[in-house]
Motif scaffolding. Sequence first.
Motif, PDB file in Angstrom:
ATOM      1  N   ALA A   1       6.960  69.103  42.238  1.00 34.64           N
ATOM      2  CA  ALA A   1       7.921  69.324  41.134  1.00 34.64           C
ATOM      3  C   ALA A   1       9.055  68.564  41.857  1.00 34.64           C
ATOM      4  N   SER A   2       9.247  68.983  42.133  1.00 31.29           N
ATOM      5  CA  SER A   2      11.466  68.462  42.787  1.00 31.29           C
ATOM      6  C   SER A   2      10.915  67.355  43.338  1.00 31.29           C
ATOM      7  N   LEU A   3      10.246  67.130  44.191  1.00 31.47           N
ATOM      8  CA  LEU A   3      10.237  65.296  44.611  1.00 31.47           C
ATOM      9  C   LEU A   3      10.402  64.511  43.577  1.00 31.47           C
ATOM     10  N   TRP A   4       9.594  64.922  43.002  1.00 33.00           N
ATOM     11  CA  TRP A   4      10.011  63.895  41.500  1.00 33.00           C
ATOM     12  C   TRP A   4      10.940  63.942  40.579  1.00 33.00           C
ATOM     13  N   GLN A   5      11.499  65.136  40.882  1.00 36.43           N
ATOM     14  CA  GLN A   5      12.571  64.925  40.042  1.00 36.43           C
ATOM     15  C   GLN A   5      13.647  64.500  40.170  1.00 36.43           C
ATOM     16  N   GLN A   6      13.104  64.590  41.492  1.00 36.67           N
ATOM     17  CA  GLN A   6      15.124  64.438  42.571  1.00 36.67           C
ATOM     18  C   GLN A   6      15.039  62.399  41.916  1.00 36.67           C
ATOM     19  N   ALA A   7      14.084  62.571  43.099  1.00 36.21           N
ATOM     20  CA  ALA A   7      13.628  60.486  42.814  1.00 36.21           C
ATOM     21  C   ALA A   7      13.634  60.094  41.799  1.00 36.21           C
ATOM     22  N   GLY A   8      13.244  61.047  40.086  1.00 36.87           N
ATOM     23  CA  GLY A   8      13.735  60.390  39.012  1.00 36.87           C
ATOM     24  C   GLY A   8      15.246  60.014  38.358  1.00 36.87           C
ATOM     25  N   ARG A   9      15.771  60.682  39.581  1.00 33.38           N
ATOM     26  CA  ARG A   9      17.610  60.848  38.960  1.00 33.38           C
ATOM     27  C   ARG A   9      17.787  58.982  39.770  1.00 33.38           C
ATOM     28  N   ALA A  10      16.898  58.435  40.252  1.00 34.42           N
ATOM     29  CA  ALA A  10      16.583  56.717  40.067  1.00 34.42           C
ATOM     30  C   ALA A  10      16.235  55.945  38.696  1.00 34.42           C
ATOM     31  N   GLY A  11      17.273  55.401  39.081  1.00 33.35           N
ATOM     32  CA  GLY A  11      16.183  54.222  37.550  1.00 33.35           C
ATOM     33  C   GLY A  11      16.218  54.572  36.611  1.00 33.35           C
ATOM     34  N   ARG A  12      16.935  55.822  36.169  1.00 32.46           N
ATOM     35  CA  ARG A  12      16.723  56.727  34.658  1.00 32.46           C
ATOM     36  C   ARG A  12      17.269  55.338  33.743  1.00 32.46           C
ATOM     37  N   SER A  13      17.866  54.011  33.712  1.00 32.81           N
ATOM     38  CA  SER A  13      18.306  53.017  32.923  1.00 32.81           C
ATOM     39  C   SER A  13      16.976  51.911  32.727  1.00 32.81           C
ATOM     40  N   GLY A  14      16.285  52.221  33.755  1.00 32.51           N
ATOM     41  CA  GLY A  14      15.389  51.617  33.246  1.00 32.51           C
ATOM     42  C   GLY A  14      14.874  50.453  34.565  1.00 32.51           C
ATOM     43  N   ALA A  15      16.170  50.163  34.705  1.00 29.19           N
ATOM     44  CA  ALA A  15      16.582  49.227  36.063  1.00 29.19           C
ATOM     45  C   ALA A  15      15.127  50.191  37.340  1.00 29.19           C
ATOM     46  N   ARG A  16      14.941  48.753  38.004  1.00 30.72           N
ATOM     47  CA  ARG A  16      13.962  49.288  39.270  1.00 30.72           C
ATOM     48  C   ARG A  16      14.464  50.366  40.537  1.00 30.72           C
ATOM     49  N   SER A  17      13.935  51.562  41.209  1.00 35.07           N
ATOM     50  CA  SER A  17      14.632  51.511  41.759  1.00 35.07           C
ATOM     51  C   SER A  17      14.098  52.231  43.115  1.00 35.07           C
ATOM     52  N   LEU A  18      15.289  52.584  44.063  1.00 36.22           N
ATOM     53  CA  LEU A  18      14.101  53.259  45.296  1.00 36.22           C
ATOM     54  C   LEU A  18      14.523  54.276  45.588  1.00 36.22           C
ATOM     55  N   ALA A  19      13.729  55.132  45.966  1.00 33.61           N
ATOM     56  CA  ALA A  19      13.697  56.413  46.691  1.00 33.61           C
ATOM     57  C   ALA A  19      13.225  56.708  48.485  1.00 33.61           C
ATOM     58  N   ILE A  20      14.150  57.378  48.956  1.00 35.69           N
ATOM     59  CA  ILE A  20      13.763  57.032  50.818  1.00 35.69           C
ATOM     60  C   ILE A  20      13.439  58.755  50.915  1.00 35.69           C
ATOM     61  N   PHE A  21      11.966  59.102  51.273  1.00 34.28           N
ATOM     62  CA  PHE A  21      12.241  60.899  51.610  1.00 34.28           C
ATOM     63  C   PHE A  21      11.964  60.951  53.333  1.00 34.28           C
ATOM     64  N   VAL A  22      13.844  61.424  53.646  1.00 33.76           N
ATOM     65  CA  VAL A  22      13.774  61.586  54.917  1.00 33.76           C
ATOM     66  C   VAL A  22      13.297  62.457  56.134  1.00 33.76           C
ATOM     67  N   ALA A  23      12.719  62.855  56.917  1.00 32.21           N
ATOM     68  CA  ALA A  23      11.459  63.663  56.816  1.00 32.21           C
ATOM     69  C   ALA A  23      12.805  64.754  57.809  1.00 32.21           C
ATOM     70  N   ALA A  24      12.473  65.462  57.688  1.00 30.35           N
ATOM     71  CA  ALA A  24      13.247  66.456  58.428  1.00 30.35           C
ATOM     72  C   ALA A  24      12.541  66.612  59.773  1.00 30.35           C
TER      73      ALA A  24
END
Length: 778
Positions: A393-416
């Motif tokens: 839920a947090s992953l998608w909540q955080q990824a959803g911070r990009a593109g909220r104006s309707g534009a294409r967006s990029l999310a990158i999960f950097v593995a610890a």
Amino acid sequence: MNVDRENPAGPGFDPQAQLARLATPERAGRLRHVEHIPARAAALCPWPDWVAPPVLSAFTTAGIEELWSHQRDAMDRAHAGEHVVLATGTASGKSLGYLAPLLTAAVDGAGAASGRGATALYLSPTKALAADQLSRIERLAVPGVRAATYDGDTPLDERRWIREHAQIVLTNPDLVHHSLLPLHERWAPFLRALRYVVVDECHVYRGVFGAHVALLLRRLRRIARRYGADPTFVLASATIGEPAAHASDLVGAPVQAVTEDGSPREQLTFALWQPPETDEGGRRSATTEAAELLADLVEDDVQTVAFARSRVGVEALAAGAARRLDARLHPGAGAELVAAYRGGYLPEERRALERSLRERELLGLAATNALELGVDIAGLDAVLLAGWPGRRASLWQQAGRAGRSGARSLAIFVAADDPLDTYLVQHPEAIFGPAVEACVMDPANPHVLAPHLAAAAAELPLTPADEEWFGADMVAILDVLVARGILRRRPTGWYWARPDRPGDHVSLRGTSGVVSVLERRTGRVVGTVDENSAHSQVHTGAVHVHQGQSYVVTELDLEEGTAAVVRGDAGWTTQAQSVSAFDIVAETAGADHGPVRLSFGSVRVRTQVTSFLRRLPGGEVIGTHPLDLPERVLATKAVWWTMTPESLAAAGIDAVDVPGAAHAAEHAAIGMLPLMATCDRWDVGGVSTALHPDTGLPTVLVYDGHPGGAGFAERAHSVIVEWLAATREAVAGCPCEHGCPGCVQSPKCGNGNEPLDKAGAVRLVDLVLDSLRGVERP
């Protein structure tokens, strides 16, 4: 390249091209997977006939002429009096699902005895979110609707007006606990007309915090009934496993789920990125890697939020990105373009950062999940996630911070460099496939239930009929409270028996208090740390970082709740060392599986921070220093298993190797538990031993890091085979030879990750899995 402030990435942002710019030949092998989440067309519905004309006019004037299907479904159910949880993606317009029925009820005056219309209570986990919702209601400007936020910052002269005149009150669970319910007589007109209760971001209410809020909502329903009201609950959640079950547990009544997302969505490019191996055998830290990526994105004028898992990580990430920008652009560029945002900041600091991000003065922000549930900031181009945030839920909540104006967006999960992150980049289906984890909490936890029963008795004397709200264990716990002089038993019920207020003795958020970090020279409050973390984070000699500035703790005063600090860069970092042991109090569930016994029950975990290490930036230890801090005792729930020495020997684990094998298995299992439950590894702990006095056998134990338990260990017990199978695969699949942070080393090990036996851990987990599955071993 100079940043072009007049030509932001905006609608023309190309995530795939940007990802190609990041994945340079020098970074070969780091981009492990790319998931293209396709654009989705909207599923549209007309407005229902029951919406009041002024409300419909306000929404259509704002440009909302049609609804998405999930909005219509949720609002119809709520209007019909059905408890409902709306669990759809970030930026899917969930608020419309509850605003339409709330505003209509206020306009129509349904259920009103006072003439001000029906009332509604909106609960959110953060003040910022409540403020955002109030702003939206005010922009709609529905004639006759009076809404207001009511929290600790509300002036006293406004509070009476809100209680007597506001139809929609936006607040948080803490205010309901400390003010509304204890003073319910003052709220009588509001409660008498209470038609709706909205619980926003309900996936946040898990573990001990969730148990507290679940009991708070039962207390609210009980008091509302006292005034003749039976409000309908509307809950909103990010996408989680089993939202109906979670919402029903919160409310204490059946809740129906709306999960089919009808909102449109532009394409999201989601990349899984693994930092390179280092010469020392581990991997480069996710924080360092994300800082480099953040600097690249900011330099390309891509407005980006980078989420880190800890306050220290956020400060380090922001500072690392700023240093790179200073070197690439000009001195001071980093401070102009990048900042940190986390809990522990003062409110005015947070508001200033939010404003700078909205106005695009800031292009890069390093944040904890304090921003995940904060204000609605639109228009971001990219999101970096430095390490698994603990929950899907947090992953998608955080990824959803990009593109909220309707534009294409990029999310990158950097593995610890830990077992779960390593597993996830190797198994993308665990992220992008069906949800596995479930929200867990335990409202029957006596450590949580007892103070809420005391509070309920102070609000309205308890009677045996209140088992409807508080369960079959209520009377037994009430007897204990009577014996302790907290309640008084009378023929008409149980009454509060003390001069103070019961709500003052419990924190809904599961913390026992906060420690204020004070600058020694000026007395200025630098920030705060929760009391449970103070022993390891702000002990005497600890290096504490706040907004990029380093401080050294000169004294920790636990009685006064303060840590005195002096400003300055010590040139090293500190890491607390601790010792732990556990006592088994009671086995609630247990079964033998050949040579293995699997158990769940109550335990006492004894932990003491005994020393701290000083490390240079490269990781070299330059000193170990003793500490004199008291032992902390935690009564909680745990899952544990034992193995006979003979079975371990037959599995190829000699007696001398049992401590290392058990310790490594414990670390890896803790690291993988967030795959199964909505926790992160900091919510749980573990202890392992080659011979435990209570079992007489080698024992591995994983426990909830909260008094009375939070439900995580119980969930682990129920999915033990799936949990340990993923653990085994993560350890065996790691390419290291002897064990690394990506498999069996733990960032919070109090024993300095010694001893650890990677190969032995695989053999031990194989033994346990075969026994649980009924497989005969030769």
